[in-house]
Write an enzyme that holds these catalytic residues in place. Sequence first.
Site, PDB file in Angstrom:
ATOM      1  CB  SER A   1      -0.948   0.014   1.205  1.00 50.74           C
ATOM      2  OG  SER A   1      -2.007  -0.885   0.999  1.00 50.74           O
TER       3      SER A   1
ATOM      4  CE  LYS B   1      -4.801   1.614  -0.317  1.00 50.81           C
ATOM      5  NZ  LYS B   1      -4.019   0.381  -0.108  1.00 50.81           N
TER       6      LYS B   1
ATOM      7  CB  SER C   1      -4.063   1.591   4.049  1.00 55.25           C
ATOM      8  OG  SER C   1      -3.242   1.139   3.010  1.00 55.25           O
TER       9      SER C   1
END
Length: 385
Positions: free
Chosen positions: A157, A160, A214
Site C-alpha cells: 500500500s 497509495k 489505507s
Amino acid sequence: MPEARPYRVSSQRFRHAFRLIAVALCAVAFIAPAANAASAKRPVAAKKSQPAAEAKRKTAPVAQRTSKANQTTKSVRGGRNVVATIRKSGGKTVVAVQRRSVVRVEQPARLSYGQMAGLHSTDDALDLKSSAALVIDQDTREVLFSKNDHAVLPIASLTKLMTGLLISEAQLPMDELLTITQDDVDTEKGSSSRLRIGATLSRGELLHLALMSSENRAAHALGRTFPGGLATFVSMMNAKAKLLGMKDTRYVEPTGLSSHNQSSAQDLALLVNAASGNATVRELSTSPAYQVEVGNRVLQYNTTNRLVKSPDWQIGLQKTGYISEAGQCLVMQARIAGRKVIMVFLDSAGKFSRIADAERVRRWVEASHLMSPTLQAASQHVAGD
C-alpha cells in the site's frame, strides 16, 4: 481510586454446553412422536395376529428378538463437531451426545520476496528487521543509513502514496460524489472493506481514507473514476515515477494489492520527497482519525501508523503497507534532532517490526546527529574564532 470493573462472564464459555443441550432436546422431540404413534398402533396389530405372533415369538431366538428391539438408531449432527446418537431400547429412548476433537493444522507462513532472496539475513549496524532500508537528510540529500536500498521489492500500500499525489495534483473537484462498485472489490487478495457496494462518498473523503487508513476500495475508486479511466490512471502513475527519476518502479494498479507493484528504497525516497511538498497529501496521510457518513451509518477510521499519535515524533508525511509478498512496509518524512529526515523500510518481518525499526533509527539519529548541519557549521565557526 480506579473505577471497579464489573466481572463479565463471556457467553463463549457456555456455547458448547448450550449446543449439546439443544441437540439432545431436538433429538428427543424427533423420536417422541414416532414412539407414541408406534405404541398407539401396537394393540390393534396384536389383536389381529395374536396367534401367529405368539407362535413366531416362541420359535424366534433370543438374540434375534434383542436385535430387533435395538434396531431403531439415528444420528443427528449438532454442528461440525457435535453428533447425537439416538437409540430406542426396551421402550426407552437413549440419547448419547459426543463432541469430536478437532486437530488444527497450522499453514506455513508465506515467504516474502525479500525472504526468498535472502535479504533478511543481511546484517546491519542498527540490527533492523527490514530487508531494505534507507535514511537520508531531506535538505542535504546526505545518506545517513542504507541497507539493500537498490533491491526491487513489492511495495504493497505504499502504492497509495503515488495514487494520492496524482489525485491531488490533478485538481479534480474534491466534493464530487463517487460510488463504490463491484469493480472496486478486491479479487487479488480477497480483502474486506467497510465500504459496501453502492456506498457514495466524496472524492476528498475517499482520498482521506486511502492515505490515512489505507482503504483499498477507496483507492481503487479514485483510480477508476479518474478522467480516462483506470488504465489511463495507471499509465500516469508510471509516467510520474519516471518523471521523478524512479527507475526501478512499476505500477499495475492503484491500491498495492498486486505484488507486481514494485520499487526500491532509493526510488521511494524520491517519491516521499515529492509527496511531502504537497500540502493535501501531508495533511491527510498524518491525520490520526476520520469519520465518514455512509447512508445511515457513521464509520470511524483510524491511522494505520500509531507513530502519528506519539508525542515523540514530528511526522510530516507517512504511509504504511502490507501484503504477504511485500512484508511490513513504511515510509515517513519526519523531523528528528532538528533535521528533516526521509525514512524507507521495506519487507520488515513481524507485525510491529517496521515501527521498531523506525524507533531505532530515530534514537540513532538523535544520538549521532544532535545538531542540524547549519548548527554544526555555526558551532565550528564559533570555535574557530
